[in-house]
Structure formats: structure tokens, C-alpha cells
Design an enzyme around this catalytic site. Structure first.
Site, PDB file in Angstrom:
ATOM      1  N   ASP A 105       0.867  -1.184   0.000  1.00  0.00           N
ATOM      2  CA  ASP A 105       0.000   0.000   0.000  1.00  0.00           C
ATOM      3  C   ASP A 105       0.903   1.232   0.000  1.00  0.00           C
ATOM      4  O   ASP A 105       1.377   1.645  -1.049  1.00  0.00           O
ATOM      5  CB  ASP A 105      -0.935  -0.074   1.212  1.00  0.00           C
ATOM      6  CG  ASP A 105      -1.975   1.038   1.241  1.00  0.00           C
ATOM      7  OD1 ASP A 105      -2.076   1.773   0.248  1.00  0.00           O
ATOM      8  OD2 ASP A 105      -2.673   1.168   2.249  1.00  0.00           O
ATOM      9  N   ASP A 162      -6.513  -9.279   6.594  1.00  0.00           N
ATOM     10  CA  ASP A 162      -7.471  -9.221   7.694  1.00  0.00           C
ATOM     11  C   ASP A 162      -8.046  -7.828   7.931  1.00  0.00           C
ATOM     12  O   ASP A 162      -7.500  -6.823   7.476  1.00  0.00           O
ATOM     13  CB  ASP A 162      -6.792  -9.630   8.998  1.00  0.00           C
ATOM     14  CG  ASP A 162      -5.855  -8.535   9.514  1.00  0.00           C
ATOM     15  OD1 ASP A 162      -4.974  -8.100   8.743  1.00  0.00           O
ATOM     16  OD2 ASP A 162      -6.020  -8.103  10.670  1.00  0.00           O
TER      17      ASP A 162
HETATM   18  P1  IMP Z   1       1.882  -0.300   3.869  1.00  0.00           P
HETATM   19  O1  IMP Z   1       3.023  -0.110   4.833  1.00  0.00           O
HETATM   20  O2  IMP Z   1       0.998   0.916   3.786  1.00  0.00           O
HETATM   21  O3  IMP Z   1       2.360  -0.745   2.499  1.00  0.00           O
HETATM   22  O4  IMP Z   1       0.942  -1.409   4.496  1.00  0.00           O
HETATM   23  C1  IMP Z   1       1.261  -2.744   4.428  1.00  0.00           C
HETATM   24  C2  IMP Z   1       0.450  -3.579   5.397  1.00  0.00           C
HETATM   25  O5  IMP Z   1      -0.776  -2.951   5.732  1.00  0.00           O
HETATM   26  C3  IMP Z   1       0.069  -4.899   4.795  1.00  0.00           C
HETATM   27  O6  IMP Z   1       1.056  -5.872   4.987  1.00  0.00           O
HETATM   28  C4  IMP Z   1      -1.239  -5.215   5.481  1.00  0.00           C
HETATM   29  O7  IMP Z   1      -1.018  -5.865   6.704  1.00  0.00           O
HETATM   30  C5  IMP Z   1      -1.846  -3.861   5.747  1.00  0.00           C
HETATM   31  N1  IMP Z   1      -2.842  -3.471   4.716  1.00  0.00           N
HETATM   32  C6  IMP Z   1      -2.725  -2.525   3.763  1.00  0.00           C
HETATM   33  N2  IMP Z   1      -3.832  -2.451   3.004  1.00  0.00           N
HETATM   34  C7  IMP Z   1      -4.671  -3.403   3.485  1.00  0.00           C
HETATM   35  C8  IMP Z   1      -6.001  -3.836   3.087  1.00  0.00           C
HETATM   36  O8  IMP Z   1      -6.638  -3.345   2.143  1.00  0.00           O
HETATM   37  N3  IMP Z   1      -6.523  -4.837   3.828  1.00  0.00           N
HETATM   38  C9  IMP Z   1      -5.879  -5.433   4.873  1.00  0.00           C
HETATM   39  N4  IMP Z   1      -4.649  -5.059   5.257  1.00  0.00           N
HETATM   40  C10 IMP Z   1      -4.049  -4.049   4.574  1.00  0.00           C
HETATM   41 MG    MG Z   2      -3.099  -6.658   8.761  1.00  0.00          MG
END
Ligand code: IMP
Ligand code: MG
Length: 182
Positions: A105, A162
Site C-alpha cells: 500500500d 485481515d
Molecule cells: P503499507 O506499509 O501501507 O504498504 O501497508 C502494508 C500492510 O498494511 C500490509 O502488509 C497489510 O497488513 C496492511 N494493509 C494494507 N492495506 C490493506 C487492506 O486493504 N486490507 C488489509 N490489510 C491491509
Molecule cells: Mg493486517
């Protein structure tokens, strides 16, 4: 689709879609890592389901290990704060590391993780993410080598993902109804 969970607004990727995606990724990884010293590292807990499928679609020698980090808590927005909850058991020095992630994300989690892993001197360090929310104006901090499928910027669950530890066991990926977390 039959038997879709009542908290799911709509299914984005069915079991069949997922199987085809994993097969394609496995074939690519098999080709790219022939004769190398591949270590798959999954980030707990979300990537566990993808890891289980992906490793079985890879037809070259590989080891696996796991890390647990926290960046989200039980919420739906990235906190930007990453903590190592569980570290690797194996030494990755001189090995070809491929990080296996459920969803990329903001990339904040992975950015931190890659910096940490790079300091242990792997011979290569790449990322394989099942979902990539690479929507316009929201550039991820990481450029993954392998991407399963691009995903709209919505909160999705299932196939390991989740909300507050629920829905990880759904065999498809779907958008969670907003009233569930509102
Ligand atoms: P980032 O650091 O923003 O890239 O977030 C990564 C982590 O956020 C992932 O490994 C997930 O655990 C969680 N995450 C991000 N988007 C989602 C989603 O749409 N559903 C569930 N978990 C998410
Ligand atoms: Mg999670």
C-alpha cells in the site's frame, strides 16, 4: 459468487483468479532463480496464505523464513510506525532473498524491512507482492520486482488479509463493507 461472506461488498479476485496469478508468479520466479540460493521471507501474518501457495508453484530449490512486523494495529490506515515483533531464524548473508508480501500500500512497512534486511548483506533482495495498490498520486516507497495483481485503493480482506484479525481464511479477495469498520 456462491457463499460470499455477508460482510463482503464485492469480490475482486476469485479463487480461480488467484490460482492463475500464483501460477504465473511461480513460473517467473522459477526461471529467474535457477541455480541460485533463494530464500523466501514472508511477512506475518497476512502473507502466510500467499506464501503457502507461491512456494508450491516454485520449481527450484528454496528455503523459507518468517518475520513479523507491526504497522497497522487493528485499524485500516498505516501508522507509519514499524516494529519487528519476530526476526528471522536463518542467516541471509550471501543469499538471494525474496520478500513475500500480501499487499503493498504505502510501502512504509516494506521500506523499513528492506533497509533492515539489506544491512545483513544478502546477495540480492527483491519483493514479490500479491496485491499492489499503486493508485495515482499515492506512490509506494518500493518498486516490487513481482506483482500479482493491481488492486483498487479500497480496504480488502481475504486470502490472508485481515480486518482486526478476521476474514484471513476467505479463499477470495473482497472489499469489506464500510459499515463493518465505520
Ligand atoms: P503499507 O506499509 O501501507 O504498504 O501497508 C502494508 C500492510 O498494511 C500490509 O502488509 C497489510 O497488513 C496492511 N494493509 C494494507 N492495506 C490493506 C487492506 O486493504 N486490507 C488489509 N490489510 C491491509
Ligand atoms: Mg493486517
Amino acid at each position: 459468487m456462491e457463499n460470499t461472506h455477508p460482510d463482503i461488498e464485492r469480490v475482486l479476485f476469485t479463487e480461480e483468479d488467484i490460482a492463475a496469478i500464483v501460477k504465473r508468479l511461480g513460473a517467473q520466479i522459477t526461471e529467474d532463480y535457477q541455480g541460485r540460493d533463494l530464500v523466501l521471507i514472508a511477512v506475518l501474518r497476512g502473507a502466510v496464505v500467499f506464501m503457502g501457495d507461491l512456494m508450491r508453484s516454485i520449481d527450484t530449490a528454496c528455503s523459507i523464513d518468517f518475520m513479523a512486523v507491526s504497522s497497522y494495529g487493528d485499524g485500516v490506515k498505516s501508522s507509519g510506525i514499524v516494529r519487528i515483533i519476530k526476526d528471522l531464524d536463518i542467516d541471509i548473508n550471501g543469499r538471494d532473498v525474496l520478500i513475500v508480501e500480501d499487499v503493498l500500500d504505502s510501502g512504509l512497512t516494506l521500506k523499513y524491512l528492506m533497509k533492515n534486511l539489506a544491512s545483513r548483506h544478502p546477495s540480492s533482495l527483491e519483493v514479490c507482492t500479491f496485491l499492489w495498490k499503486d493508485v495515482e498520486g499515492k506512490q509506494a516507497a518500493i518498486d516490487p520486482k513481482y506483482v500479482g495483481v493491481h488492486c483498487p485503493d479500497e480496504f480488502v480482506v481475504g486470502y490472508g488479509l485481515d480486518y482486526a484479525e478476521h476474514y484471513r481464511n476467505l479463499p477470495y479477495v473482497g472489499v469489506l463493507k464500510s459499515e463493518v469498520y465505520a
